[in-house]
Scaffold this motif. Structure first.
Motif, PDB file in Angstrom:
ATOM      1  N   GLU A 126       1.034  -2.155  12.920  1.00 30.68           N
ATOM      2  CA  GLU A 126       2.400  -1.931  12.436  1.00 30.68           C
ATOM      3  C   GLU A 126       2.491  -2.212  10.932  1.00 30.68           C
ATOM      4  N   ASN A 127       1.894  -3.329  10.497  1.00 29.05           N
ATOM      5  CA  ASN A 127       1.908  -3.684   9.077  1.00 29.05           C
ATOM      6  C   ASN A 127       1.151  -2.671   8.231  1.00 29.05           C
TER       7      ASN A 127
ATOM      8  N   LYS B 131       0.668   0.515   8.847  1.00 33.34           N
ATOM      9  CA  LYS B 131       1.452   1.762   8.755  1.00 33.34           C
ATOM     10  C   LYS B 131       2.604   1.610   7.763  1.00 33.34           C
ATOM     11  N   LYS B 132       3.280   0.461   7.807  1.00 30.65           N
ATOM     12  CA  LYS B 132       4.365   0.204   6.853  1.00 30.65           C
ATOM     13  C   LYS B 132       3.829   0.205   5.418  1.00 30.65           C
ATOM     14  N   ARG B 133       2.682  -0.460   5.233  1.00 32.36           N
ATOM     15  CA  ARG B 133       2.077  -0.566   3.906  1.00 32.36           C
ATOM     16  C   ARG B 133       1.669   0.813   3.375  1.00 32.36           C
TER      17      ARG B 133
ATOM     18  N   ALA C 278       2.935   3.722   4.225  1.00 39.87           N
ATOM     19  CA  ALA C 278       4.145   4.487   3.925  1.00 39.87           C
ATOM     20  C   ALA C 278       4.728   4.058   2.579  1.00 39.87           C
ATOM     21  N   LYS C 279       4.758   2.760   2.338  1.00 40.52           N
ATOM     22  CA  LYS C 279       5.297   2.229   1.081  1.00 40.52           C
ATOM     23  C   LYS C 279       4.428   2.666  -0.100  1.00 40.52           C
TER      24      LYS C 279
ATOM     25  N   GLU D  19      11.249  -7.990  -0.345  1.00 44.05           N
ATOM     26  CA  GLU D  19      10.878  -7.388   0.929  1.00 44.05           C
ATOM     27  C   GLU D  19       9.448  -7.783   1.315  1.00 44.05           C
TER      28      GLU D  19
ATOM     29  N   ASN E 136       8.315  -9.855   4.605  1.00 41.14           N
ATOM     30  CA  ASN E 136       7.295  -9.358   5.531  1.00 41.14           C
ATOM     31  C   ASN E 136       6.197 -10.391   5.747  1.00 41.14           C
TER      32      ASN E 136
ATOM     33  N   HIS F 292       5.239 -12.034   9.243  1.00 43.46           N
ATOM     34  CA  HIS F 292       3.856 -11.919   9.726  1.00 43.46           C
ATOM     35  C   HIS F 292       3.290 -13.300  10.081  1.00 43.46           C
TER      36      HIS F 292
END
Length: 148
Positions: A61-62, A64-66, A68-69, A94, A98, A102
């Motif tokens: 999950e982390n 994928k977020k990273r 995308a960012k 943010e 995170n 985490h």
């Protein structure tokens, strides 16, 4: 004549080496990155199967977020847009949120001794990164002084 040939060979080999080092090669997918991280953590912290599954879900999950960012930031950079001071503050805020989240998730999954070792490994990585950053600054400073 020998000195001229030697100098030419050194210049060509140096340029070739510098170009090879600059290439980044194929980028791993978030799933591949996560798989490697989980295996590394399993070796370091002796995770059981349940812990591996839970950690993998969090890390994926982390990642994928990273990604995308990073894609969003790259798109802005290519357009020539720079983040404002408020945007930088929001991004850093943010990021810290995170990290706190985490850490809390990892604390729930890991046993106390595993969590302590995980935090120590994290601290060691931060120290190594700051050392590399300092070395990079020193190299840039030295190359700038040579140019002058």
């Amino acid at each position: 004549m020998k000195k001229l040939i030697l100098a030419a060979v050194l210049v060509v080999s140096t340029l070739t080496f510098a170009q090879e080092r600059g290439r980044k090669g194929e980028k791993l997918t978030p799933e591949q990155q996560t798989e490697l991280q989980v295996k590394k953590m399993t070796l370091e912290l002796d995770l059981d199967a349940k812990q591996q599954k839970e950690v993998k879900a969090i890390l994926l999950e982390n990642a994928k977020k990273r990604d995308a960012k990073m894609a969003e930031m790259k798109a802005k950079r290519e357009k020539g847009e720079k983040p404002s001071a408020d945007e930088k503050f929001a991004m850093k805020n943010e990021m810290l949120d995170n990290q706190i989240e985490h850490k809390a998730q990892m604390k729930k999954i890991l046993k106390p001794e595993q969590f302590q070792k995980w935090e120590q490994n994290l601290e060691n990585r931060k120290e190594k990164m700051s050392e590399r950053k300092e070395k990079g600054k020193e190299k840039r400073k030295a190359s700038q002084q040579k140019e002058e």
